[in-house]
Design an enzyme around this catalytic site. Structure first.
Site, PDB file in Angstrom:
ATOM      1  N   HIS A  15       0.856  -1.185   0.000  1.00  0.00           N
ATOM      2  CA  HIS A  15       0.000   0.000   0.000  1.00  0.00           C
ATOM      3  C   HIS A  15       0.891   1.233   0.000  1.00  0.00           C
ATOM      4  O   HIS A  15       1.943   1.229   0.636  1.00  0.00           O
ATOM      5  CB  HIS A  15      -0.909   0.011   1.247  1.00  0.00           C
ATOM      6  N   ASP A  50      -8.004  -5.358   0.260  1.00  0.00           N
ATOM      7  CA  ASP A  50      -8.551  -6.232  -0.778  1.00  0.00           C
ATOM      8  C   ASP A  50      -8.094  -7.673  -0.656  1.00  0.00           C
ATOM      9  O   ASP A  50      -8.564  -8.531  -1.397  1.00  0.00           O
ATOM     10  CB  ASP A  50      -8.154  -5.691  -2.160  1.00  0.00           C
TER      11      ASP A  50
HETATM   12  N1  ACO Z   1       4.146  -7.685  -4.783  1.00  0.00           N
HETATM   13  C1  ACO Z   1       5.502  -7.640  -4.968  1.00  0.00           C
HETATM   14  N2  ACO Z   1       6.251  -6.547  -4.810  1.00  0.00           N
HETATM   15  C2  ACO Z   1       5.630  -5.426  -4.454  1.00  0.00           C
HETATM   16  C3  ACO Z   1       4.238  -5.375  -4.253  1.00  0.00           C
HETATM   17  C4  ACO Z   1       3.493  -6.550  -4.413  1.00  0.00           C
HETATM   18  N3  ACO Z   1       2.180  -6.561  -4.228  1.00  0.00           N
HETATM   19  N4  ACO Z   1       3.885  -4.118  -3.898  1.00  0.00           N
HETATM   20  C5  ACO Z   1       5.007  -3.405  -3.900  1.00  0.00           C
HETATM   21  N5  ACO Z   1       6.073  -4.191  -4.221  1.00  0.00           N
HETATM   22  C6  ACO Z   1       7.486  -3.785  -4.253  1.00  0.00           C
HETATM   23  C7  ACO Z   1       7.818  -2.964  -5.507  1.00  0.00           C
HETATM   24  O1  ACO Z   1       8.221  -3.781  -6.567  1.00  0.00           O
HETATM   25  C8  ACO Z   1       8.918  -2.076  -4.975  1.00  0.00           C
HETATM   26  O2  ACO Z   1      10.091  -2.852  -4.906  1.00  0.00           O
HETATM   27  P1  ACO Z   1      11.538  -2.162  -5.167  1.00  0.00           P
HETATM   28  O3  ACO Z   1      11.716  -1.173  -4.047  1.00  0.00           O
HETATM   29  O4  ACO Z   1      12.500  -3.297  -5.099  1.00  0.00           O
HETATM   30  O5  ACO Z   1      11.464  -1.515  -6.515  1.00  0.00           O
HETATM   31  C9  ACO Z   1       8.489  -1.772  -3.541  1.00  0.00           C
HETATM   32  O6  ACO Z   1       7.702  -2.913  -3.145  1.00  0.00           O
HETATM   33  C10 ACO Z   1       7.670  -0.502  -3.393  1.00  0.00           C
HETATM   34  O7  ACO Z   1       6.542  -0.605  -4.249  1.00  0.00           O
HETATM   35  P2  ACO Z   1       5.937   0.567  -5.125  1.00  0.00           P
HETATM   36  O8  ACO Z   1       5.329  -0.010  -6.353  1.00  0.00           O
HETATM   37  O9  ACO Z   1       6.972   1.638  -5.305  1.00  0.00           O
HETATM   38  O10 ACO Z   1       4.826   1.096  -4.152  1.00  0.00           O
HETATM   39  P3  ACO Z   1       3.622   2.047  -4.512  1.00  0.00           P
HETATM   40  O11 ACO Z   1       3.305   2.783  -3.281  1.00  0.00           O
HETATM   41  O12 ACO Z   1       3.934   2.843  -5.728  1.00  0.00           O
HETATM   42  O13 ACO Z   1       2.442   1.028  -4.893  1.00  0.00           O
HETATM   43  C11 ACO Z   1       0.641  -0.498  -4.661  1.00  0.00           C
HETATM   44  C12 ACO Z   1       1.462   0.625  -4.004  1.00  0.00           C
HETATM   45  C13 ACO Z   1       0.158  -0.035  -6.032  1.00  0.00           C
HETATM   46  C14 ACO Z   1      -0.569  -0.785  -3.786  1.00  0.00           C
HETATM   47  C15 ACO Z   1       1.531  -1.760  -4.792  1.00  0.00           C
HETATM   48  O14 ACO Z   1       1.921  -2.201  -3.510  1.00  0.00           O
HETATM   49  C16 ACO Z   1       0.813  -2.879  -5.555  1.00  0.00           C
HETATM   50  O15 ACO Z   1       0.864  -2.913  -6.790  1.00  0.00           O
HETATM   51  N6  ACO Z   1       0.134  -3.830  -4.810  1.00  0.00           N
HETATM   52  C17 ACO Z   1      -0.626  -4.874  -5.469  1.00  0.00           C
HETATM   53  C18 ACO Z   1      -1.962  -4.330  -5.955  1.00  0.00           C
HETATM   54  C19 ACO Z   1      -2.933  -4.052  -4.805  1.00  0.00           C
HETATM   55  O16 ACO Z   1      -3.137  -4.882  -3.916  1.00  0.00           O
HETATM   56  N7  ACO Z   1      -3.559  -2.878  -4.872  1.00  0.00           N
HETATM   57  C20 ACO Z   1      -4.573  -2.480  -3.904  1.00  0.00           C
HETATM   58  C21 ACO Z   1      -4.092  -1.339  -3.067  1.00  0.00           C
HETATM   59  S1  ACO Z   1      -5.280  -0.957  -1.829  1.00  0.00           S
HETATM   60  C22 ACO Z   1      -6.483  -0.145  -2.636  1.00  0.00           C
HETATM   61  O17 ACO Z   1      -6.314   0.608  -3.565  1.00  0.00           O
HETATM   62  C23 ACO Z   1      -7.777  -0.421  -2.225  1.00  0.00           C
END
Ligand code: ACO
Length: 431
Positions: free
Chosen positions: A308, A366
């Site tokens: 998140h 979720d």
């Molecule tokens: N699985 C694997 N790796 C992940 C995940 C994941 N679900 N989420 C983040 N990471 C990793 C990224 O690859 C990144 O790694 P790095 O530092 O080595 O490059 C690090 O964790 C930080 O992630 P970001 O993408 O920079 O985080 P951001 O804040 O931009 O994204 C998000 C947040 C979109 C929720 C992301 O965690 C994600 O895609 N999660 C899966 C989708 C999801 O569950 N979305 C629902 C969110 S809640 C809502 O909207 C209701």
């Protein structure tokens, strides 16, 4: 406004400026950067708005490091335990918990606005039976801007209130119409003798040829999920509604923009994607393989329902839903639910993994919601629509707060331009 100031120094020119610092009731201070263009000729750069407060708001507060979520000051745990979706809707819209007659008047008003114009119903016939319900819902909500002209003066507080009640009341009706259309079943009209969630379940599952009795356990479970999804401050879809609304556009069009933004798998679409992922993983034995894929930067696979932007600790909503899963599945007689068992194991294994620990990736709202929706018989493609129904309350509360603010300005971000510098046009024959 506090007396605090933030000093900004341009090290190349030595020019300094003092930027005002605003202090909220809780949470980090914000630096007011409005003057930096005038003083230094620069903009700020924050792709993804990771550290940019785009607005002042009194609705919802999140402390992502502590795993805290407050609506109008009330902790989500207390609202989930003691409140109802209608009461939380009133709270988000009006700022305080309602007294009993206020809640009654509000609930009655929502009940009386549940029908949609018959012409809107006919829109569904234009969609193929396998159209995604989010496509139908966002299109029909946008089309509401062509109806309801009697109360469309956004500068009139009473008109804004009527809009708020209409959209909150009609979203379940539109969702149910989308659901019935994909099944090829006749539409079931709303029943005002039922509560918000019971009415929605009735419109989903009743058929004209036999009686249908709504399960109170199912209605209660849905009510809880709706409370947990009602608002989440300046998330992507709410910010979309605010940005669209800041132009003074028709509010139904602004809400439709929010539905579209919610649909993506990085946001509300994650609930649907989690179930697809759990089905793809299939068994506990496959978890290591999928975890390795989630960690592999060359793969597009992410652990859906994990991570998140704001929570770097447990999402408090996920904790509540996980506990509710046990209760709801037991009450519905689904004591052995393989998807829930798999989700629990996946969470356990991921939370011991260095990759997830280092990046502070925890289950979000979720991760478990789809397990409950499935147990209620709601098809996977409808999960994000359920989220949209609940989040409409938050979208409307934020839209109202923004429009009522005399300081409202059109939202207009700036950019760092990295394209071609000025060059002269060359005729096609000379290229
Ligand atoms: N699985 C694997 N790796 C992940 C995940 C994941 N679900 N989420 C983040 N990471 C990793 C990224 O690859 C990144 O790694 P790095 O530092 O080595 O490059 C690090 O964790 C930080 O992630 P970001 O993408 O920079 O985080 P951001 O804040 O931009 O994204 C998000 C947040 C979109 C929720 C992301 O965690 C994600 O895609 N999660 C899966 C989708 C999801 O569950 N979305 C629902 C969110 S809640 C809502 O909207 C209701």
């Amino acid at each position: 406004m506090s007396d605090k100031k933030f000093e900004l120094t341009d090290l190349s020119s030595g020019k300094k400026s003092l930027l005002p610092v605003h202090t909220g009731s809780i949470g980090p201070d914000v630096i007011d950067v409005a003057a930096i263009n005038k003083d230094h000729g620069v903009f700020t750069f924050d792709p993804g708005f990771g550290v940019t407060a785009a607005t002042e708001s009194k609705i919802t507060y999140i402390d992502g490091d502590a795993g805290v979520l407050l609506h109008r000051g009330y902790p989500i745990e207390q609202l989930a335990e003691n409140s109802s979706f209608m009461e939380v809707a009133y709270l988000l819209l009006n700022g305080d918990l309602p007294k009993a007659p206020e809640l009654q008047t509000f609930t009655d008003s929502i009940s009386r606005h549940t029908m949609i114009n018959e012409s809107l119903l006919r829109f569904f016939n234009g969609f193929h039976h396998n159209a995604h319900p989010m496509a139908m819902v966002s299109a029909v909500v946008a089309s509401m801007s062509a109806f309801y002209h009697d109360s469309m003066d956004i500068n009139n507080p009473r008109h804004r209130e009527i809009f708020a009640h209409r959209i909150i009341a009609k979203l379940p009706t539109i969702a149910a119409a989308a659901h019935k259309h994909s099944l090829g079943q006749p539409f079931i009209y709303p029943r005002n003798d039922l509560g918000y969630c019971a009415n929605m379940l009735n419109m989903f599952y009743a058929v004209p040829c036999e009686d249908y009795v709504v399960s109170p356990v199912a209605a209660e479970a849905l009510d809880l999920l709706f409370i947990l999804h009602a608002d989440h401050e300046q998330n992507a879809s709410t910010s979309t509604v605010r940005l669209a609304g800041s132009t003074g556009t028709n509010p139904y069009a602004a809400i439709s923009a929010g539905v579209a933004a919610l649909w993506g798998p990085a946001h509300g679409g994650a609930n649907e994607a989690v179930l697809a992922m759990l089905e793809q993983i299939g068994t506990v034995d496959n978890i290591p393989k999928y975890l390795a894929m989630a960690k592999d930067k060359s793969s597009h696979f992410r652990l859906m329902g994990f991570g998140h932007r704001v929570y770097k600790n447990f999402d408090p909503r996920a904790k509540i839903i996980r506990a509710a899963c046990h209760k709801v599945l037991a009450s519905l007689g689904h004591t052995d639910n393989p998807l829930f068992e798999l989700a629990l194991r996946l969470e356990e294994i991921a939370l011991q993994d260095e990759y997830f620990i280092q990046r502070k990736l925890y289950p979000n709202v979720d991760f478990y919601s789809g397990v409950i929706y499935s147990a209620l018989g709601i098809p996977r493609s409808m999960f994000t629509v359920m989220f949209a129904i609940a989040r409409t309350v938050g979208w409307v509360a934020h839209w109202q707060e923004m429009i009522a603010d005399p300081a409202m300005r059109i939202g207009r971000p700036r950019q760092l331009y990295t394209g071609a510098a000025k060059r002269d046009y060359v005729g096609v024959a000379q290229r």
